[in-house]
Design an enzyme around this catalytic site. Structure first.
Site, PDB file in Angstrom:
ATOM      1  N   THR A 164       1.721  -4.271   4.188  1.00 24.30           N
ATOM      2  CA  THR A 164       1.661  -4.581   5.685  1.00 24.30           C
ATOM      3  C   THR A 164       1.024  -6.545   5.820  1.00 24.30           C
ATOM      4  OG1 THR A 164      -1.064  -4.125   5.612  1.00 24.30           O
ATOM      5  CG2 THR A 164       0.715  -2.238   6.516  1.00 24.30           C
ATOM      6  N   ASP A 165       0.267  -6.751   5.416  1.00 25.26           N
ATOM      7  CA  ASP A 165      -0.500  -8.323   5.719  1.00 25.26           C
ATOM      8  C   ASP A 165       0.342  -8.884   5.740  1.00 25.26           C
ATOM      9  OD1 ASP A 165      -2.794  -6.601   4.732  1.00 25.26           O
ATOM     10  OD2 ASP A 165      -3.118  -7.426   2.900  1.00 25.26           O
ATOM     11  N   THR A 198       0.878  -1.356  -0.294  1.00 25.47           N
ATOM     12  CA  THR A 198       0.090  -0.325   0.041  1.00 25.47           C
ATOM     13  C   THR A 198       0.923   1.032   0.358  1.00 25.47           C
ATOM     14  OG1 THR A 198      -1.526  -1.073   1.341  1.00 25.47           O
ATOM     15  CG2 THR A 198      -1.735   1.296   1.315  1.00 25.47           C
ATOM     16  N   SER A 231       1.922  -7.989  -1.041  1.00 29.20           N
ATOM     17  CA  SER A 231       2.266  -8.298  -0.157  1.00 29.20           C
ATOM     18  C   SER A 231       1.792  -9.294   0.341  1.00 29.20           C
ATOM     19  CB  SER A 231       2.620  -8.385   1.376  1.00 29.20           C
ATOM     20  OG  SER A 231       1.841  -7.740   2.659  1.00 29.20           O
TER      21      SER A 231
END
Ligand code: GLU
Length: 355
Positions: free
Chosen positions: A123-124, A43, A90
């Protein structure tokens, strides 16, 4: 000196040290520490159709150079250079990307002119990459992983400040020897303990019982705690010799779970299985025959918890190694690396407690 005075003076010394700026205000650009920024997507490099859109956008669009250009203040903290490792959401980070990234981090850190590394990431699965690096980086220099929850086009985009904070930490001598860190949203967390706890909010990364390593205020890192687990230079894992990682799958626990997911993992060639068990890693009577069959075929099974916290302890009712307080995704990362150096269950069990 009395104990009280000793504590007071040590506390004062620590406070002064913690508050010291990473670099002197008057430092000329050529004297600033060199921080390499390795971009992988996410992101932080994402763009959306409008400034209010914060979901359903496209991650991994902006290049590493574009990310650096978007934060001119970086030039006051460090000499920054950018490299593109991948440019994906990710959820699409594979073992190949992990190995490529880790090898490049080690190469760069071996250069005397590099002070630290920042990895930008979705971030995932950020915590998985950070923990992987925590186990394979062979240097005390700071490695800081960051990302953002809002795309670059959003009002209140958090990417620029997160990048600035991550570079600040990577350039800081106080950050050395702390293991790989995750810096977002004014917080500095350890790769070992920090986890994503919310799918949409800015304050998503938390250290649960372990808390944070420190806080960023006015772009200065204030460290308060250290991780006791061994990491980086104190692990036996060597990515320079690896072209691939063994297959380790995660099987989620739930009511009426029949066990066929374990059979499928074994049939697919899994060398390890992490049970994301209910509670403190409980395994149901319906799944136990499949888990035992996997173990009898030489598959290493590790129990962990789907709850997001707590320790896994010995229980005669269940089978498999104990995943300490590693969440399932981090237990998988460690088990993959453990299987590159040993197949011995008791050695792997020791690693699960040590790292
Ligand atoms: N799913 C995307 C990723 O992990 C976006 C999530 C994010 O970066 O916050 O890269």
């Amino acid at each position: 000196m009395s104990n009280y005075l000793h504590r007071l003076f040590s506390g004062l010394a620590l406070c002064l040290f913690a508050a010291a700026p990473a670099v002197a205000q008057s430092t000329s650009p050529a004297e600033l520490p060199h921080v390499a920024v390795l971009a992988t997507g996410g992101t932080i490099a994402g763009t959306a159709g409008s400034e209010t859109q914060t979901t359903g956008y496209k991650p991994g669009v902006l290049t590493a150079d574009a990310l650096l250009k978007s934060v001119p203040s970086l030039g006051k903290i460090a000499q920054v250079s950018g490299e593109q490792i991948s440019n994906v959401g990710s959820e699409n980070i594979t073992n190949d990307v992990l190995l490529k990234l880790a090898r490049r981090v080690n190469q760069l850190l071996a250069q005397p002119d590099i002070a630290g590394i920042v990895v930008t990431h979705g971030t995932d699965t950020l915590e998985e990459t950070a923990y992987f690096l925590d186990l394979v980086v062979k240097s005390d220099k700071p490695v800081v992983v960051t990302g953002s929850m809002r795309p670059s086009t959003a009002i209140g985009a958090d990417g620029p400040s997160n990048l600035l904070q991550a570079v600040t930490v990577a350039a800081s001598p106080q950050a050395r020897g702390r293991g790989v860190m995750i810096a977002l949203n004014d917080r500095i967390g350890s790769a070992r303990f920090t986890t994503k706890t919310n799918g949409t909010t800015l304050d998503t990364f938390k250290g649960n019982d372990a808390g944070y390593l420190g806080t960023l205020v006015d772009e200065l890192p204030h460290f308060e705690t250290s991780v006791l687990k061994h990491h980086t230079t104190a692990t036996p894992f060597d990515v320079s010799k690896l072209d691939s990682l063994p297959e380790v799958d995660i099987v989620y626990g739930y009511q009426n779970d029949g066990g066929f997911m374990y059979d499928a993992a074994v049939a697919h060639g899994a060398k390890g299985i992490v049970v994301a068990g209910v509670g403190a890693g409980s395994e149901s009577l319906l799944t136990l025959p499949s888990i035992k069959k996997a173990i009898s075929r030489g598959v290493i099974v590790v129990r962990s918890s789907r709850t997001g916290g707590g320790f896994i302890t010995e229980d005669p009712a269940y089978v498999g190694l104990l995943g300490d307080d590693l969440n399932p995704q981090k237990a998988r990362i460690l088990l993959m690396l453990a299987l590159t150096v040993t197949k011995d269950p008791s050695t792997i069990q020791a690693m699960l407690h040590e790292f």
